[in-house]
Scaffold this active site. Structure first.
Site, PDB file in Angstrom:
ATOM      1  N   TYR A 231       0.418  -4.185 -20.784  1.00  0.00           N
ATOM      2  CA  TYR A 231       0.951  -4.549 -19.630  1.00  0.00           C
ATOM      3  C   TYR A 231      -0.002  -4.281 -18.354  1.00  0.00           C
ATOM      4  CZ  TYR A 231       5.028  -7.090 -21.042  1.00  0.00           C
ATOM      5  OH  TYR A 231       5.848  -7.946 -21.599  1.00  0.00           O
TER       6      TYR A 231
ATOM      7  N   HIS B  34       1.004  -1.097  -0.045  1.00  0.00           N
ATOM      8  CA  HIS B  34      -0.243  -0.071   0.140  1.00  0.00           C
ATOM      9  C   HIS B  34       1.023   1.376  -0.056  1.00  0.00           C
ATOM     10  CE1 HIS B  34      -2.908   3.086   1.101  1.00  0.00           C
ATOM     11  NE2 HIS B  34      -2.480   3.180   2.308  1.00  0.00           N
TER      12      HIS B  34
ATOM     13  N   HIS C  84       1.044   5.545  -1.379  1.00  0.00           N
ATOM     14  CA  HIS C  84      -0.006   7.005  -1.271  1.00  0.00           C
ATOM     15  C   HIS C  84       0.556   7.555  -2.653  1.00  0.00           C
ATOM     16  CE1 HIS C  84      -0.921   7.417   3.148  1.00  0.00           C
ATOM     17  NE2 HIS C  84      -1.234   6.140   2.955  1.00  0.00           N
TER      18      HIS C  84
END
Length: 212
Positions: free
Chosen positions: A120, A93, A95
C-alpha cells in the site's frame, strides 16, 4: 451545499482528524484545495484541530488573497503544485513526528526517503524524495517542488515534514497517513526491514498502473 462549502467542511474535518491523532500539533501544517476560480487554504498559524470553515482563506487564480483569514505562508508552494499538475485538487502538509525524525536520523536515500516496504505504500504513496532544509515558506523550496509536481505524489521537507498532493484533499491525507505509518515501521525496526523485491514492486506498478 455548493462545492466550495463542501470543500471548506472537508478541510476542517480532515484537519481535526489529523490533529486528534497526532499527525500535527499546535499551529503546524496546512491544507489546501483547488476551486474553479482559485484555491482554498488554511490560514497562517491556524491550528488544524480548530479550523472554522468561514475563516479558511480563499485566493483567486492569480494567487491573490480575496477572503477569509490571511493564507498560510506556504501559499506559493501549494500554488506551484496546482499550476504544474492539473490532476491535483488537494495538498496537505504536516510536521508528522516519525517522518521528521527520519530526516533527523537519516533517510534511506535522497530520491526515496523510504524503501518500498509494503504494497500500500507503493500503491497509495509511491516514491517520496527529500528536499534539503530551507526556511518555511522559502521560494527556492517552492521552485524545487514545482519541478517534481508531475513526477511524484509528494516530497519530504528536511526537518519540517511531508507535502503530499492528490486528486482530492481526502486522498492526499490518506496517502500522508500511509507514509507516516510506513516511516514508523521503518524507524521502529532500526531501519533493518528488507524492502519488497524489485519483482514485487514491478508487479504492483504494472497491475495498478502506478510509478515508483
Amino acid at each position: 451545499m455548493n462545492n466550495e462549502n463542501r470543500l471548506r467542511e472537508e478541510i476542517c474535518w480532515l484537519g481535526a482528524s489529523l490533529f486528534q491523532r497526532g499527525y500535527t500539533v499546535g499551529s503546524a501544517g496546512n491544507i489546501s484545495a483547488r476551486l474553479d476560480d482559485g484555491w482554498l487554504i488554511t490560514p497562517t498559524d491556524a491550528c488544524l484541530g480548530r479550523l472554522d470553515p468561514a475563516k479558511i482563506a480563499k485566493v483567486n487564480s492569480k494567487g491573490e488573497w480575496i477572503s477569509g483569514d490571511k493564507p498560510s505562508k506556504t501559499l506559493l508552494l501549494h500554488r506551484q503544485i496546482y499550476d504544474r499538475n492539473a490532476s491535483v485538487n488537494g495538498v496537505v502538509h504536516t510536521h508528522s513526528t516519525n517522518l521528521v525524525n527520519l530526516t533527523l536520523q537519516g533517510v534511506w536515500s535522497t530520491p526515496s526517503i523510504l524503501p518500498p516496504l509494503t504494497p500500500y505504500q507503493v500503491m497509495k504513496v509511491g516514491r517520496i524524495p527529500l528536499i534539503d532544509y530551507d526556511r518555511p515558506g522559502s521560494q527556492a523550496v517552492a521552485a524545487q517542488i514545482a519541478e517534481l509536481a508531475n513526477q511524484v505524489n509528494g516530497v519530504m521537507l528536511e526537518r519540517l515534514g511531508p507535502v503530499i498532493w492528490g486528486k482530492t484533499v481526502s486522498s492526499a491525507c490518506y496517502a500522508l497517513e500511509e507514509l507516516e505509518e510506513t516511516a514508523k515501521l521503518w524507524m521502529q525496526s532500526d531501519k533493518k526491514l528488507s524492502p519488497l523485491p524489485d519483482s514485487a514492486v514491478s508487479e504492483l506498478c504494472e497491475v495498478f498502473s502506478i510509478q515508483w
